[in-house]
Design a protein around this motif. Structure first.
Motif, PDB file in Angstrom:
ATOM      1  N   ASN A 321       0.861  -1.177   0.000  1.00  0.00           N
ATOM      2  CA  ASN A 321       0.000   0.000   0.000  1.00  0.00           C
ATOM      3  C   ASN A 321       0.899   1.228   0.000  1.00  0.00           C
ATOM      4  O   ASN A 321       1.684   1.420   0.923  1.00  0.00           O
ATOM      5  CB  ASN A 321      -0.895  -0.031   1.236  1.00  0.00           C
ATOM      6  CG  ASN A 321      -2.042   0.934   1.123  1.00  0.00           C
ATOM      7  OD1 ASN A 321      -2.195   1.599   0.107  1.00  0.00           O
ATOM      8  ND2 ASN A 321      -2.836   1.034   2.169  1.00  0.00           N
ATOM      9  N   LEU A 322       0.803   2.065  -1.037  1.00  0.00           N
ATOM     10  CA  LEU A 322       1.816   3.089  -1.275  1.00  0.00           C
ATOM     11  C   LEU A 322       1.275   4.512  -1.113  1.00  0.00           C
ATOM     12  O   LEU A 322       0.523   4.798  -0.210  1.00  0.00           O
ATOM     13  CB  LEU A 322       2.417   2.878  -2.663  1.00  0.00           C
ATOM     14  CG  LEU A 322       2.893   1.456  -2.963  1.00  0.00           C
ATOM     15  CD1 LEU A 322       3.471   1.356  -4.350  1.00  0.00           C
ATOM     16  CD2 LEU A 322       3.898   0.980  -1.927  1.00  0.00           C
ATOM     17  N   GLY A 323       1.677   5.407  -2.023  1.00  0.00           N
ATOM     18  CA  GLY A 323       1.430   6.826  -1.880  1.00  0.00           C
ATOM     19  C   GLY A 323       0.015   7.263  -2.197  1.00  0.00           C
ATOM     20  O   GLY A 323      -0.821   6.479  -2.633  1.00  0.00           O
ATOM     21  N   ALA A 324      -0.237   8.550  -2.003  1.00  0.00           N
ATOM     22  CA  ALA A 324      -1.583   9.063  -2.211  1.00  0.00           C
ATOM     23  C   ALA A 324      -1.544  10.560  -2.480  1.00  0.00           C
ATOM     24  O   ALA A 324      -0.597  11.253  -2.112  1.00  0.00           O
ATOM     25  CB  ALA A 324      -2.457   8.782  -0.998  1.00  0.00           C
ATOM     26  N   LYS A 325      -2.565  11.027  -3.129  1.00  0.00           N
ATOM     27  CA  LYS A 325      -2.849  12.449  -3.272  1.00  0.00           C
ATOM     28  C   LYS A 325      -4.360  12.548  -3.237  1.00  0.00           C
ATOM     29  O   LYS A 325      -5.038  12.547  -4.274  1.00  0.00           O
ATOM     30  CB  LYS A 325      -2.288  12.985  -4.591  1.00  0.00           C
ATOM     31  CG  LYS A 325      -2.142  14.496  -4.609  1.00  0.00           C
ATOM     32  CD  LYS A 325      -0.975  14.952  -3.750  1.00  0.00           C
ATOM     33  CE  LYS A 325      -0.749  16.451  -3.873  1.00  0.00           C
ATOM     34  NZ  LYS A 325       0.368  16.911  -3.025  1.00  0.00           N
ATOM     35  N   ASN A 326      -4.912  12.559  -2.031  1.00  0.00           N
ATOM     36  CA  ASN A 326      -6.356  12.428  -1.860  1.00  0.00           C
ATOM     37  C   ASN A 326      -7.070  13.759  -2.086  1.00  0.00           C
ATOM     38  O   ASN A 326      -6.743  14.766  -1.470  1.00  0.00           O
ATOM     39  CB  ASN A 326      -6.668  11.893  -0.459  1.00  0.00           C
ATOM     40  CG  ASN A 326      -5.975  10.571  -0.203  1.00  0.00           C
ATOM     41  OD1 ASN A 326      -6.041   9.652  -1.013  1.00  0.00           O
ATOM     42  ND2 ASN A 326      -5.287  10.473   0.918  1.00  0.00           N
ATOM     43  N   HIS A 327      -8.052  13.729  -2.989  1.00  0.00           N
ATOM     44  CA  HIS A 327      -8.797  14.921  -3.370  1.00  0.00           C
ATOM     45  C   HIS A 327     -10.170  14.942  -2.703  1.00  0.00           C
ATOM     46  O   HIS A 327     -10.729  13.892  -2.382  1.00  0.00           O
ATOM     47  CB  HIS A 327      -9.019  14.956  -4.886  1.00  0.00           C
ATOM     48  CG  HIS A 327      -7.775  15.044  -5.705  1.00  0.00           C
ATOM     49  ND1 HIS A 327      -6.844  14.033  -5.765  1.00  0.00           N
ATOM     50  CD2 HIS A 327      -7.318  16.030  -6.536  1.00  0.00           C
ATOM     51  CE1 HIS A 327      -5.860  14.389  -6.584  1.00  0.00           C
ATOM     52  NE2 HIS A 327      -6.134  15.596  -7.066  1.00  0.00           N
ATOM     53  N   ALA A 328     -10.705  16.149  -2.586  1.00  0.00           N
ATOM     54  CA  ALA A 328     -12.114  16.318  -2.225  1.00  0.00           C
ATOM     55  C   ALA A 328     -12.716  17.355  -3.159  1.00  0.00           C
ATOM     56  O   ALA A 328     -12.205  18.478  -3.263  1.00  0.00           O
ATOM     57  CB  ALA A 328     -12.272  16.774  -0.782  1.00  0.00           C
ATOM     58  N   ALA A 329     -13.776  16.966  -3.860  1.00  0.00           N
ATOM     59  CA  ALA A 329     -14.513  17.900  -4.703  1.00  0.00           C
ATOM     60  C   ALA A 329     -15.578  18.578  -3.842  1.00  0.00           C
ATOM     61  O   ALA A 329     -16.400  17.901  -3.207  1.00  0.00           O
ATOM     62  CB  ALA A 329     -15.151  17.168  -5.870  1.00  0.00           C
ATOM     63  N   VAL A 330     -15.556  19.904  -3.804  1.00  0.00           N
ATOM     64  CA  VAL A 330     -16.480  20.667  -2.960  1.00  0.00           C
ATOM     65  C   VAL A 330     -17.490  21.360  -3.876  1.00  0.00           C
ATOM     66  O   VAL A 330     -17.128  22.266  -4.637  1.00  0.00           O
ATOM     67  CB  VAL A 330     -15.735  21.691  -2.095  1.00  0.00           C
ATOM     68  CG1 VAL A 330     -16.716  22.412  -1.177  1.00  0.00           C
ATOM     69  CG2 VAL A 330     -14.639  20.999  -1.271  1.00  0.00           C
ATOM     70  N   LEU A 331     -18.742  20.930  -3.798  1.00  0.00           N
ATOM     71  CA  LEU A 331     -19.802  21.488  -4.634  1.00  0.00           C
ATOM     72  C   LEU A 331     -20.506  22.636  -3.907  1.00  0.00           C
ATOM     73  O   LEU A 331     -20.687  22.583  -2.680  1.00  0.00           O
ATOM     74  CB  LEU A 331     -20.811  20.405  -5.001  1.00  0.00           C
ATOM     75  CG  LEU A 331     -20.482  19.477  -6.188  1.00  0.00           C
ATOM     76  CD1 LEU A 331     -20.541  20.244  -7.492  1.00  0.00           C
ATOM     77  CD2 LEU A 331     -19.152  18.776  -6.010  1.00  0.00           C
ATOM     78  N   PRO A 332     -20.934  23.656  -4.624  1.00  0.00           N
ATOM     79  CA  PRO A 332     -21.582  24.800  -3.970  1.00  0.00           C
ATOM     80  C   PRO A 332     -22.861  24.452  -3.231  1.00  0.00           C
ATOM     81  O   PRO A 332     -23.272  25.199  -2.328  1.00  0.00           O
ATOM     82  CB  PRO A 332     -21.880  25.752  -5.140  1.00  0.00           C
ATOM     83  CG  PRO A 332     -20.997  25.320  -6.242  1.00  0.00           C
ATOM     84  CD  PRO A 332     -20.783  23.854  -6.072  1.00  0.00           C
ATOM     85  N   ASP A 333     -23.490  23.319  -3.569  1.00  0.00           N
ATOM     86  CA  ASP A 333     -24.758  22.963  -2.922  1.00  0.00           C
ATOM     87  C   ASP A 333     -24.571  22.173  -1.632  1.00  0.00           C
ATOM     88  O   ASP A 333     -25.545  21.764  -1.006  1.00  0.00           O
ATOM     89  CB  ASP A 333     -25.632  22.156  -3.897  1.00  0.00           C
ATOM     90  CG  ASP A 333     -25.086  20.752  -4.133  1.00  0.00           C
ATOM     91  OD1 ASP A 333     -23.874  20.533  -3.911  1.00  0.00           O
ATOM     92  OD2 ASP A 333     -25.855  19.868  -4.542  1.00  0.00           O
ATOM     93  N   CYS A 334     -23.331  21.934  -1.226  1.00  0.00           N
ATOM     94  CA  CYS A 334     -23.104  21.075  -0.055  1.00  0.00           C
ATOM     95  C   CYS A 334     -23.467  21.799   1.231  1.00  0.00           C
ATOM     96  O   CYS A 334     -23.683  23.016   1.265  1.00  0.00           O
ATOM     97  CB  CYS A 334     -21.649  20.619  -0.011  1.00  0.00           C
ATOM     98  SG  CYS A 334     -20.477  21.898   0.493  1.00  0.00           S
TER      99      CYS A 334
END
Length: 578
Positions: A321-334
């Motif tokens: 289990n190796l590296g990461a670049k974890n994203h979060a998409a933030v929508l205006p309706d959240c």
């Protein structure tokens, strides 16, 4: 969940394999599950001959007596290794100095185990395997029940070790233990998880399927989860009948040593669990020892790809289990309040030293206007020693990590990004922490995909933000990234969430959940993909499917003819099965 390699990673080993020291100089394979982690050159190695003693060596902490402050230890005791259910002082002349990240005071010295000691650990496991394999599954289950109980009784002790050696605040260190405990609890269900299958394939003939242990297996663990990652391996590997060689990170082995003590107290026989220490030499030994049938690794991409390649060449099963670049998409309706608080916790908890840390925001449309509020929330976090009251996050693991993180922040500025919140140069108010490895929460905006702060895993309390106009462009941006560990989306729209989860290329997806790791659920395991997993290999660390990695299938087809029991005359014709 990942960990440490030196300056550069060697080319793949040749089959002839001469001495590996030149090729792997500086390798510290117990870095975090990400790339660019601290390296062995940042550790001070001292030399001193020491007489081994297999009697009377004990851990300095107990269930009721363990460190609860960052006060300097006046007489640090060397960390032993663990073989045949005994703590043993190493005879090595090489030690790695381990410092409290909050003060850089010396805590202990960790041995670079000698080749003789490494061979002894494998021999111990080999000798234990026949008896352990023959132990009934119910007996192994009972030991696991006791192990779980003892972890609960020593929860605070384990957390204290993590705080002192790794730097996490106590509450987060307790969470580290809890996540691992869930895996141990799941392993208690082994009697229902390891059932075989049987099918009558013809008259009087049936085929049975069994799962059997592999033999001697190994785990190479990272610095960032000193209890959780060992507990991904110890319960599953041993309850299925294997004997385990565990190498904790040389940066914080204390929790693993406590777990070894508890495993012995729970009834694990001599040799079923052995713990060795060291950096690249110990790793190479594990990769090459023919007695070791499988290796589980969590760490950086460079280390993991090397381990996967060399271990596989040697005919071993390897999951990495190796590296990461974890994203979060933030929508205006959240739900804005929920999203911002979730992001701050997931980005800066554990000083960002998690393989599942939320390191990258993709702000969709007008959600970019919330970034100043996000910075205000991050400013409210309290940095201090992990034992201090109300501390939210502690230091990073080493001075080298601090320098690397601050260098990546500087590179973003040089490439045209904006440092909205700058954590460089942070110093706690208490002077006793003046020499700690402090980096405050940092937020970088205006980031573009070509920038170094985006292409490299930072592995620190740094959150970067990119801006896109639509959900489709967010999905395209995230899918273009080479890593696939985890991703999240914040939205109130079920249709938006469903489109996102369908089209996103990532192993673990969170919908309004910032860190979507399914630990504690017996039917699921950690499921990263793309470059977050070495060689496209197995990634079944725990849970019911984790049993597949630590076991091998056997099918037995048998014929018991009814007429053999009832007939009075032998049948001499050619058998025909219907």
């Amino acid at each position: 969940m990942r960990r440490s390699i030196a300056r550069s990673v060697p080319a793949l080993a040749s089959r002839a394999r001469p001495s590996l020291t030149p090729r792997l100089a500086g390798l510290s394979t117990t870095t975090p599950i990400q790339a660019s982690k601290p390296t062995i050159r940042t550790l001070h190695i001292t030399s001193r001959s020491q007489q081994a003693s297999s009697a009377g060596v004990k851990l300095t902490s107990t269930t009721t007596s363990y460190p609860t402050s960052h006060e300097k230890i006046q007489n640090p005791v060397d960390t032993p290794f663990f073989i045949d259910n005994k703590f043993v002082a190493s005879t090595t002349s090489e030690f790695i100095d381990l410092h409290d990240p909050a003060t850089n005071n010396l805590v202990t010295r960790v041995p670079q185990n000698t080749d003789e000691e490494l061979r002894a650990a494998v021999a111990s496991a080999q000798a234990a395997f026949p008896g352990w394999r023959a132990t009934s599954i119910v007996s192994r289950q009972q030991i696991m029940f006791k192990f779980v109980q003892l972890i609960r009784e020593n929860w605070d002790r384990l957390a204290a070790s993590i705080t002192l050696e790794q730097g996490k605040v106590v509450s987060d260190a307790r969470g580290d233990v809890h996540r691992g405990l869930q895996v141990a609890e799941s392993a208690c269900g082994i009697t229902s998880q390891l059932t075989g299958e049987v099918l009558e394939v013809a008259k009087d003939m049936e085929t049975r399927n069994y799962r059997e242990p592999l033999g001697v297996v190994a785990a190479i663990c990272p610095f960032n989860f000193p209890a959780m990652i060992p507990l991904w391996s110890i319960p599953i590997a041993t309850v299925t009948g294997n004997c385990l060689i565990l190498k904790p990170s040389e940066r914080d082995p204390g929790a693993a040593m406590i777990l070894a003590e508890l495993a012995k107290e729970a009834g694990l026989p001599d040799g079923v669990l052995n713990i060795v220490h060291g950096s690249h030499r110990a790793v190479d030994f594990i990769l090459d020892a023919p007695e070791i049938k499988a290796i589980s690794f969590v760490g950086s991409n460079k280390a993991g790809e090397y381990i996967y390649s060399r271990g596989s060449e040697n005919g071993k099963r390897v999951q990495a289990n190796l590296g990461a670049k974890n994203h979060a998409a933030v929508l205006p309706d959240c739900n804005k309040n929920h999203a911002l608080n979730s992001i701050v916790g997931a980005a800066f908890g554990a000083a960002g030293q998690r393989c599942m840390a939320l390191s990258t925001l993709v702000m969709v449309a007008e959600s970019k206007d919330w970034l100043p509020e996000l910075a205000d929330l991050a400013k409210s976090l309290v940095l201090n020693g992990g034992f201090e009251k109300d501390s939210d996050l502690g230091p990073v693991i080493s001075k080298h990590s601090k320098e690397r993180i601050e260098g990546l922040i500087a590179s973003a500025e040089e490439e045209g990004a904006t440092i909205l919140l700058d954590g460089r140069g942070y110093k706690p108010a208490d002077p006793k922490f003046a020499n700690g490895n402090w980096v405050g929460p940092t937020i970088i905006t205006g980031v573009k995909p070509h920038m170094k702060c985006y292409t490299e895993e930072i592995f620190g309390p740094v959150l970067i933000a990119l801006e896109v106009p639509t959900l489709t462009s967010a999905i395209d941006l995230i899918n273009a990234n080479e890593y696939g560990n985890g991703v999240a989306i914040f939205t109130k729209s079920g249709a938006t969430a469903q489109a996102f989860q369908k089209h996103i290329e990532c192993g673990q997806v969170g919908i309004n959940v910032p860190i979507p790791v399914p630990i504690g659920v017996s039917n699921f395991s950690f499921t990263g993909n793309k470059k977050s997993i070495a060689g496209g290999g197995a990634n079944t660390f725990y849970g019911k499917i984790g049993l597949n990695f630590y076991t091998q299938q056997k099918t037995v087809t048998s014929l018991w003819k009814e007429e053999d029991a009832l007939a009075t005359k032998a049948d001499v014709s050619m058998p025909v099965h219907h």
